[in-house]
Design an enzyme around this catalytic site. Structure first.
Site, PDB file in Angstrom:
ATOM      1  N   SER A   2     100.716  45.797  10.795  1.00 25.34           N
ATOM      2  CA  SER A   2     100.441  45.311  12.070  1.00 25.34           C
ATOM      3  C   SER A   2      99.416  44.620  12.378  1.00 25.34           C
ATOM      4  CB  SER A   2     100.237  46.350  13.011  1.00 25.34           C
ATOM      5  OG  SER A   2      99.578  46.615  14.397  1.00 25.34           O
ATOM      6  N   SER A   3      99.352  43.499  12.418  1.00 26.58           N
ATOM      7  CA  SER A   3      98.468  42.008  12.631  1.00 26.58           C
ATOM      8  C   SER A   3      97.349  42.758  13.236  1.00 26.58           C
ATOM      9  CB  SER A   3      99.323  41.310  12.765  1.00 26.58           C
ATOM     10  OG  SER A   3      99.898  40.835  12.089  1.00 26.58           O
TER      11      SER A   3
END
Length: 382
Positions: A94-95
């Site tokens: 999850s950036s």
């Protein structure tokens, strides 16, 4: 848990310079990040070394991290090892919410736009795109990893988002659902696949992390022109895990003694390692070389080392070492390609151009390939 307060803190920290649009902020508020984060994740930037966040073992730390700007790794080694083992390369995540918000602002989607997303990941960005453009089949998202895609589909179903999900090679796009108004890329790209441009309407916007992996990486925003080409510039920083089809080959030792070279240089390797983003972009464009660096003591004292490699040749790499008080620096080179000389030549060419920032560089993509230019498309760098 007071999610609203955590969300307020996250959104306030997203935009210290006023660059993120209110529309994107509203989408982030409407699509809570925690619904796309697994119970156990790996964080590599918040502390000195990588560590696990565990919702059951330490819920306060888990919630605090989820609603921070930290990227959270959700897969290692293409799934060959579990996150809890902490072994292998980072292959899905999850950036960072800041990076997500920045790229969505550059994308600037309008309600009703038809979106192609490359890299579904956890599904959070897909859900954000659905919120931004509508829930009537406008978003198509492609994920290469079946296990990642399966979990993303569950996450999206849980929040009621309904993008069209495809498992496959993102470099091919999805021609059966074309044409697209926007293409949003959530993996690092070294070479822009022309298929994305060919599947866009005239005037469409394509946003991606351009990751040649020499020093800083860059965001890239392209616009599709009537002649079937795309053109754009590098507005800022972005760095993502590489598109699987464009990963570098692993480095290997030299084939034989003739492939090893011990040299010296009078140029401090930190000049290159700490160069501005414009220099990084120019060096990457001119050489195609990747770099990394380490700065830590060894048995002889403080040591800084700059590593360089040819991403397509596992036997071609070099290292330049710095120690305090040195007048010259050791160069250890593997393979016949003079990587350090090429990098120095590219750096001083950038200096001769007046040390331009990355905002002065741009890219043109055509059916025959891509060109990076300085100031105008006619001044091609590589």
């Amino acid at each position: 848990m007071d999610v609203a307060s955590l969300m307020d803190r996250l959104i306030a920290g997203l935009d210290p310079d006023g660059q993120i649009t209110d529309t994107v902020k509203q989408a982030i508020r409407a699509v809570p990040r925690h619904q796309f984060i697994p119970p156990v994740g790996l964080v590599s930037q918040k502390k000195d070394s990588a560590y696990l966040i565990d919702r059951n073992a330490d819920p306060d730390d888990w919630w605090d991290t989820v609603y921070s700007n930290e990227p959270i790794v959700t897969q290692l080694n293409d799934g060959a090892t579990t996150v809890t083992e902490m072994i292998g390369g980072y292959t899905s995540s999850s950036s960072s919410p800041w990076t997500v918000a920045n790229l969505l602002t550059l994308l600037d989607p309008d309600p009703g736009n038809h979106i192609l997303e490359i890299g579904t990941g956890t599904g959070w960005t897909s859900a954000l795109l659905c919120h931004l453009v509508g829930e009537h089949g406008q978003v198509t998202s492609i994920e290469v990893d079946p296990a990642v895609a399966q979990q993303a589909a569950k996450n999206l179903a849980d929040v009621g988002a309904r993008p069209n999900l495809i498992i496959g090679d993102g470099t091919l796009g999805c021609p059966e659902r074309a044409p697209y108004d926007r293409v949003h890329v959530t993996c690092g790209i070294r070479t822009v696949p022309y298929a994305w441009i060919a599947q866009c309407r005239i005037g469409a916007t394509i946003v991606m992390p351009f990751c040649p992996n020499f020093g800083n990486n860059h965001s890239l925003r392209l616009v599709v022109r009537p002649d079937g080409t795309a053109i754009g510039r590098f507005p800022g920083f972005a760095s993502y895990m590489m598109l699987r089809a464009q990963r570098s080959v692993p480095q290997r030792a030299a084939r034989g003694s003739q492939d090893k070279h011990y040299l010296t240089t009078h140029v401090d390797p930190r000049v290159i390692a700490y160069a501005p983003a414009g220099a990084d972009l120019a060096i990457a464009a001119l050489t195609g070389v990747e770099s990394s660096s380490t700065d830590q003591p060894d048995e002889d004292g403080q040591l800084f080392r700059l590593w360089m490699c040819d991403p397509r040749d596992s036997y071609s790499w070099a290292a330049v070492a710095w120690r305090p008080g040195s007048a010259e620096y050791e160069v250890y080179q593997v393979g016949d390609r003079p990587l350090w000389d090429e990098v120095l030549d590219a750096y001083f060419r950038w200096v001769s151009w007046g040390q331009p920032g990355r905002d002065r560089f741009g890219m043109t993509v055509t059916p025959s390939g891509q060109q990076i230019w300085l100031d105008s498309p006619g001044r091609v760098v590589a």
